[in-house]
Design an enzyme around this catalytic site. Sequence first.
Site, PDB file in Angstrom:
ATOM      1  N   HIS A 122      47.161  41.014  32.065  1.00  0.00           N
ATOM      2  CA  HIS A 122      46.093  42.011  32.051  1.00  0.00           C
ATOM      3  C   HIS A 122      45.266  41.932  30.779  1.00  0.00           C
ATOM      4  O   HIS A 122      45.637  41.269  29.805  1.00  0.00           O
ATOM      5  CB  HIS A 122      46.653  43.422  32.253  1.00  0.00           C
ATOM      6  N   CYS A 141      54.436  42.761  29.670  1.00  0.00           N
ATOM      7  CA  CYS A 141      53.312  42.074  30.310  1.00  0.00           C
ATOM      8  C   CYS A 141      52.737  41.004  29.393  1.00  0.00           C
ATOM      9  O   CYS A 141      53.162  40.834  28.248  1.00  0.00           O
ATOM     10  CB  CYS A 141      52.220  43.079  30.659  1.00  0.00           C
TER      11      CYS A 141
END
Length: 166
Positions: A122, A141
């Site tokens: 992301h 992430c």
Amino acid sequence: MSFFRVAVTLLALTFLAGCGSKFQTYTGPEVTRVVLFKEHRTLQLFHKGQVLRSYNVGLGFAPEGHKEVEGDGRTPEGHYYVDRRNPNSAFHLSIGISYPNEMDRAKAYELGKSPGGDIFIHGRGKNVSASKAKGDWTWGCIAVKDREMEEIYAMVRDGTPITIYP
């Protein structure tokens, strides 16, 4: 105003409006594999063994080792695939990684814990300052700059394999 000025003004406004979109179009070679080298903080997009793009990344706040349980702050290691995308992510745009796989679930359950999930590549989004984003700050992430995420989002399709090395 003359017709010419009106036409040029409308054309310029249309062009500028297109520049503001986070959704890009990609017509180049297909991305056949995504590879992350955690140690080097490098994410690479490949087409049949050839590097198409390379990005510097931030990882989970505890980057050493394979993610074992929810909340450990680690980024997983192993073989996964892109399994979803979120155009409305709080982190600008995101594409999901198929963590946890069967082995990840078995290991976590052996420890009596949840393996967690929701691991994404992301952007930073509006809530992450540039100074915070310079290090490893996610919960597991893989983070890139928003403009880079726009490019990745356009290039990588669901089902694309991703390998994450230590």
